[in-house]
Scaffold this motif. Structure first.
Motif, PDB file in Angstrom:
ATOM      1  N   ARG A 204       0.817  -1.220   0.000  1.00 50.81           N
ATOM      2  CA  ARG A 204       0.000   0.000   0.000  1.00 50.81           C
ATOM      3  C   ARG A 204       0.852   1.272   0.000  1.00 50.81           C
ATOM      4  NH1 ARG A 204      -2.387  -0.950   4.385  1.00 50.81           N
ATOM      5  NH2 ARG A 204      -4.162  -2.102   3.534  1.00 50.81           N
ATOM      6  N   LYS A 205       1.831   1.354   0.879  1.00 50.55           N
ATOM      7  CA  LYS A 205       2.642   2.578   0.984  1.00 50.55           C
ATOM      8  C   LYS A 205       3.446   2.817  -0.286  1.00 50.55           C
ATOM      9  CE  LYS A 205       3.120   2.476   6.034  1.00 50.55           C
ATOM     10  NZ  LYS A 205       4.084   2.353   7.161  1.00 50.55           N
ATOM     11  N   TRP A 206       3.997   1.753  -0.847  1.00 54.30           N
ATOM     12  CA  TRP A 206       4.780   1.899  -2.074  1.00 54.30           C
ATOM     13  C   TRP A 206       3.890   2.377  -3.214  1.00 54.30           C
ATOM     14  CZ3 TRP A 206       5.013   0.327  -7.078  1.00 54.30           C
ATOM     15  CH2 TRP A 206       6.234   0.495  -7.744  1.00 54.30           C
ATOM     16  N   LEU A 207       2.689   1.818  -3.317  1.00 56.72           N
ATOM     17  CA  LEU A 207       1.759   2.223  -4.370  1.00 56.72           C
ATOM     18  C   LEU A 207       1.320   3.676  -4.182  1.00 56.72           C
ATOM     19  CD1 LEU A 207      -0.431  -1.000  -4.621  1.00 56.72           C
ATOM     20  CD2 LEU A 207       1.147  -0.119  -6.356  1.00 56.72           C
ATOM     21  N   ASP A 208       1.081   4.064  -2.937  1.00 53.39           N
ATOM     22  CA  ASP A 208       0.685   5.449  -2.658  1.00 53.39           C
ATOM     23  C   ASP A 208       1.782   6.426  -3.101  1.00 53.39           C
ATOM     24  OD1 ASP A 208      -1.694   4.615  -1.597  1.00 53.39           O
ATOM     25  OD2 ASP A 208      -1.068   4.802   0.498  1.00 53.39           O
ATOM     26  N   ALA A 209       3.036   6.020  -2.937  1.00 54.09           N
ATOM     27  CA  ALA A 209       4.155   6.899  -3.269  1.00 54.09           C
ATOM     28  C   ALA A 209       4.451   6.935  -4.767  1.00 54.09           C
ATOM     29  CB  ALA A 209       5.404   6.456  -2.507  1.00 54.09           C
ATOM     30  N   HIS A 210       4.273   5.797  -5.459  1.00 50.88           N
ATOM     31  CA  HIS A 210       4.714   5.715  -6.852  1.00 50.88           C
ATOM     32  C   HIS A 210       3.568   5.718  -7.879  1.00 50.88           C
ATOM     33  CE1 HIS A 210       8.207   4.204  -4.576  1.00 50.88           C
ATOM     34  NE2 HIS A 210       8.923   4.663  -5.576  1.00 50.88           N
ATOM     35  N   TYR A 211       2.410   5.180  -7.485  1.00 52.78           N
ATOM     36  CA  TYR A 211       1.270   5.135  -8.413  1.00 52.78           C
ATOM     37  C   TYR A 211      -0.009   5.536  -7.676  1.00 52.78           C
ATOM     38  CZ  TYR A 211       4.227   2.648 -11.753  1.00 52.78           C
ATOM     39  OH  TYR A 211       5.220   2.314 -12.645  1.00 52.78           O
ATOM     40  N   PRO A 212      -0.042   6.756  -7.134  1.00 53.06           N
ATOM     41  CA  PRO A 212      -1.180   7.157  -6.298  1.00 53.06           C
ATOM     42  C   PRO A 212      -2.507   7.258  -7.052  1.00 53.06           C
ATOM     43  CG  PRO A 212       0.241   9.034  -6.762  1.00 53.06           C
ATOM     44  CD  PRO A 212       0.963   7.832  -7.252  1.00 53.06           C
ATOM     45  N   ASN A 213      -2.467   7.521  -8.342  1.00 48.36           N
ATOM     46  CA  ASN A 213      -3.703   7.739  -9.101  1.00 48.36           C
ATOM     47  C   ASN A 213      -4.079   6.569 -10.006  1.00 48.36           C
ATOM     48  OD1 ASN A 213      -3.934  10.417  -8.048  1.00 48.36           O
ATOM     49  ND2 ASN A 213      -2.354  11.072  -9.512  1.00 48.36           N
ATOM     50  N   VAL A 214      -3.370   5.473  -9.889  1.00 47.34           N
ATOM     51  CA  VAL A 214      -3.642   4.297 -10.720  1.00 47.34           C
ATOM     52  C   VAL A 214      -4.655   3.391 -10.020  1.00 47.34           C
ATOM     53  CG1 VAL A 214      -2.632   2.195 -11.676  1.00 47.34           C
ATOM     54  CG2 VAL A 214      -1.425   4.377 -11.900  1.00 47.34           C
ATOM     55  N   GLU A 215      -5.617   2.876 -10.787  1.00 54.14           N
ATOM     56  CA  GLU A 215      -6.646   1.996 -10.237  1.00 54.14           C
ATOM     57  C   GLU A 215      -6.022   0.686  -9.748  1.00 54.14           C
ATOM     58  OE1 GLU A 215     -10.859  -0.158 -11.580  1.00 54.14           O
ATOM     59  OE2 GLU A 215      -9.466   0.630 -13.091  1.00 54.14           O
ATOM     60  N   ARG A 216      -6.396   0.275  -8.554  1.00 49.11           N
ATOM     61  CA  ARG A 216      -5.914  -0.996  -7.997  1.00 49.11           C
ATOM     62  C   ARG A 216      -7.055  -2.004  -8.053  1.00 49.11           C
ATOM     63  NH1 ARG A 216      -3.075   1.859  -2.658  1.00 49.11           N
ATOM     64  NH2 ARG A 216      -2.077   3.526  -3.896  1.00 49.11           N
ATOM     65  N   VAL A 217      -6.837  -3.098  -8.775  1.00 48.79           N
ATOM     66  CA  VAL A 217      -7.893  -4.084  -9.017  1.00 48.79           C
ATOM     67  C   VAL A 217      -7.540  -5.393  -8.320  1.00 48.79           C
ATOM     68  CG1 VAL A 217      -9.216  -5.312 -10.758  1.00 48.79           C
ATOM     69  CG2 VAL A 217      -8.344  -3.006 -11.250  1.00 48.79           C
ATOM     70  N   ALA A 218      -8.369  -5.775  -7.348  1.00 49.14           N
ATOM     71  CA  ALA A 218      -8.146  -7.032  -6.630  1.00 49.14           C
ATOM     72  C   ALA A 218      -8.692  -8.203  -7.445  1.00 49.14           C
ATOM     73  CB  ALA A 218      -8.821  -6.982  -5.266  1.00 49.14           C
ATOM     74  N   VAL A 219      -7.867  -9.235  -7.630  1.00 50.61           N
ATOM     75  CA  VAL A 219      -8.271 -10.440  -8.364  1.00 50.61           C
ATOM     76  C   VAL A 219      -8.037 -11.651  -7.476  1.00 50.61           C
ATOM     77  CG1 VAL A 219      -7.892  -9.453 -10.650  1.00 50.61           C
ATOM     78  CG2 VAL A 219      -5.991 -10.564  -9.465  1.00 50.61           C
ATOM     79  N   SER A 220      -8.380 -12.845  -7.984  1.00 51.88           N
ATOM     80  CA  SER A 220      -8.387 -14.049  -7.153  1.00 51.88           C
ATOM     81  C   SER A 220      -7.009 -14.487  -6.689  1.00 51.88           C
ATOM     82  CB  SER A 220      -9.054 -15.204  -7.913  1.00 51.88           C
ATOM     83  OG  SER A 220      -8.336 -15.499  -9.105  1.00 51.88           O
ATOM     84  N   SER A 221      -5.958 -14.146  -7.453  1.00 53.30           N
ATOM     85  CA  SER A 221      -4.601 -14.543  -7.072  1.00 53.30           C
ATOM     86  C   SER A 221      -3.596 -13.677  -7.821  1.00 53.30           C
ATOM     87  CB  SER A 221      -4.348 -16.020  -7.396  1.00 53.30           C
ATOM     88  OG  SER A 221      -4.287 -16.201  -8.806  1.00 53.30           O
ATOM     89  N   ASN A 222      -2.355 -13.683  -7.335  1.00 53.76           N
ATOM     90  CA  ASN A 222      -1.302 -12.952  -8.030  1.00 53.76           C
ATOM     91  C   ASN A 222      -1.013 -13.556  -9.396  1.00 53.76           C
ATOM     92  OD1 ASN A 222      -1.118 -11.359  -5.807  1.00 53.76           O
ATOM     93  ND2 ASN A 222       0.738 -12.290  -4.996  1.00 53.76           N
ATOM     94  N   ALA A 223      -1.135 -14.879  -9.509  1.00 55.42           N
ATOM     95  CA  ALA A 223      -0.911 -15.532 -10.796  1.00 55.42           C
ATOM     96  C   ALA A 223      -1.968 -15.097 -11.809  1.00 55.42           C
ATOM     97  CB  ALA A 223      -0.921 -17.047 -10.616  1.00 55.42           C
ATOM     98  N   ASP A 224      -3.210 -14.962 -11.348  1.00 52.81           N
ATOM     99  CA  ASP A 224      -4.272 -14.469 -12.227  1.00 52.81           C
ATOM    100  C   ASP A 224      -3.953 -13.039 -12.690  1.00 52.81           C
ATOM    101  OD1 ASP A 224      -6.790 -14.344 -13.562  1.00 52.81           O
ATOM    102  OD2 ASP A 224      -7.653 -13.326 -11.831  1.00 52.81           O
ATOM    103  N   ALA A 225      -3.414 -12.239 -11.772  1.00 54.70           N
ATOM    104  CA  ALA A 225      -3.022 -10.868 -12.126  1.00 54.70           C
ATOM    105  C   ALA A 225      -1.962 -10.885 -13.220  1.00 54.70           C
ATOM    106  CB  ALA A 225      -2.491 -10.147 -10.883  1.00 54.70           C
ATOM    107  N   ALA A 226      -0.961 -11.760 -13.058  1.00 59.63           N
ATOM    108  CA  ALA A 226       0.112 -11.852 -14.055  1.00 59.63           C
ATOM    109  C   ALA A 226      -0.427 -12.291 -15.416  1.00 59.63           C
ATOM    110  CB  ALA A 226       1.186 -12.821 -13.564  1.00 59.63           C
ATOM    111  N   LYS A 227      -1.379 -13.216 -15.397  1.00 62.13           N
ATOM    112  CA  LYS A 227      -1.961 -13.722 -16.644  1.00 62.13           C
ATOM    113  C   LYS A 227      -2.711 -12.607 -17.386  1.00 62.13           C
ATOM    114  CE  LYS A 227      -3.932 -17.691 -16.230  1.00 62.13           C
ATOM    115  NZ  LYS A 227      -4.948 -18.745 -15.941  1.00 62.13           N
ATOM    116  N   ARG A 228      -3.424 -11.755 -16.641  1.00 58.92           N
ATOM    117  CA  ARG A 228      -4.181 -10.657 -17.266  1.00 58.92           C
ATOM    118  C   ARG A 228      -3.251  -9.649 -17.938  1.00 58.92           C
ATOM    119  NH1 ARG A 228      -9.607  -9.310 -14.452  1.00 58.92           N
ATOM    120  NH2 ARG A 228     -10.133 -11.229 -13.348  1.00 58.92           N
TER     121      ARG A 228
END
Length: 364
Positions: A204-228
């Motif tokens: 959370r803190k890293w994202l707030d500092a580097h990508y504060p305005n980018v949409e964060r989308v929760a998915v079923s797993s990190n592997a699913d995120a990588a596949k997308r």
């Protein structure tokens, strides 16, 4: 170093490699002999137990105690884990279910605990892992239970309320998150970042500092995120090394977790009870009567017997509104006299007490 000295050292390494090869082969033949003896000594119709968690934990601890370097203890234990995994596969390949898809941290934990010679099956949900083990389709399951940053994994705790499973082991995995992009990603135009909800929270803190305005989308797993991300040009994923390698992604930023000691603990579930090793944990579920001082009554026997509690969580009970059950982990085995005394005293006051299992502490 002269060419002659270098040649002599390489010849010595070649000789040592041949000895190592012969010793590994001899160990594998011994494993085959063990399987034959077990099969011959069993009553007709009874299935042999080839995998013994307590035996493997002892072997790995013994190796670490005897290790004199220069490889560190954990690296040496990992090497022996793979040798043991391959030898066990000669007796009977283990089938292990884990929270998938491929490339998740849970798969990494399964391979860390069992080695790469197991037959691993990804499941879409934690409850499916429990069902596969209960049905006998696999020997063991691997599920996350708590993270050092975000706390308990409630889906796992709730599944223990619905299924009769035995905890046979635990494994701890250091979690490193990376910001991953695909070959088509336009890194200057990232508009969304995919990851599991827990991973997003851990960064959370890293994202707030580097990508504060980018949409964060929760998915079923990190592997699913990588596949997308692999098929999109404007997105990135937060995932680990296994997902990055599996889906051919590039690390835009490495180790972006907010806490460098970020770790997740996983449980090994099965059906076999594990004998004491002398360095064990026990997990229980307790339901207490809803009255003043109930939690105090629950904890007093542990204090009086000097038992070290390592975790306590509460979850809503399935038996009634505003009633709760306690998940408790503590040091010791349920066969130990002091632990037996604690459990007997708790049982006198509890509405229900269930021992989920006693198992060796994580070695790796």
């Amino acid at each position: 170093m002269s060419d002659q000295e270098l040649k002599a050292l390489r010849l010595r390494i070649d000789s040592l490699d041949e000895k190592i090869l012969e010793l590994i082969s001899e160990r594998a033949r011994c494993a085959q002999d063990v399987a034959r003896v077990k099969m011959a000594s069993l009553p007709e119709g009874e299935k042999p137990v080839f995998y013994r968690p307590e035996r493997e934990a002892w072997v790995l601890k013994h190796i670490m105690e005897r290790n004199k370097g220069p490889l560190d203890n954990e690296e040496m234990a990992r090497l022996f884990r793979e040798i043991m995994s391959s030898c066990l596969a000669l007796e009977q390949p283990l089938k292990v279910a884990y929270l998938g898809p491929e490339g998740t941290f849970t798969q990494a934990a399964a391979l860390k605990h069992f080695g790469h010679a197991v037959i691993s099956s990804p499941m879409a949900a934690i409850d499916e892992v429990f069902r596969e083990v209960a049905a006998g389709a696999v020997n063991f399951g691997v599920v996350p239970v708590e993270n050092s940053t975000e706390g308990a994994v409630n889906h796992t705790l709730d599944s223990f309320l619905e299924h009769d499973m035995v905890i046979c082991g635990e494994v701890e995995l250091r979690i490193h998150h990376h910001l991953l992009v695909g070959e088509n990603t336009k890194t200057d135009n990232i508009t969304r970042i995919y990851s599991h909800a827990q991973s997003l929270a851990q960064c959370r803190k890293w994202l707030d500092a580097h990508y504060p305005n980018v949409e964060r989308v929760a998915v079923s797993s990190n592997a699913d995120a990588a596949k997308r991300v692999k098929s999109e040009w404007n997105s990135a994923a937060i995932a680990g090394d296994m997902a990055a390698n599996l889906y051919g992604l590039t690390k835009l930023c490495e180790k972006i977790e907010d806490r460098p000691d970020n770790s997740t603990r996983f449980l090994i579930i099965g059906s076999q009870e594990v004998p004491p090793t002398g360095d064990d944990k026990t997990s229980i579920i307790v339901s207490m009567r809803n009255k003043p001082g109930a939690l105090h009554e629950l904890l007093v026997p542990f204090h009086n017997n000097g038992i070290d509690l390592t975790r306590i969580e509460t979850r809503p009970s399935r038996s009634g509104k505003w009633t709760y059950v306690f998940f408790i982990d503590f040091v010791g085995h349920h066969r130990d006299p002091l632990i037996k005394d604690v459990l007997e005293k708790i049982n006198q006051e509890a509405v229900a007490l269930k021992v989920l299992g006693s198992y060796p502490k994580a070695v790796l």
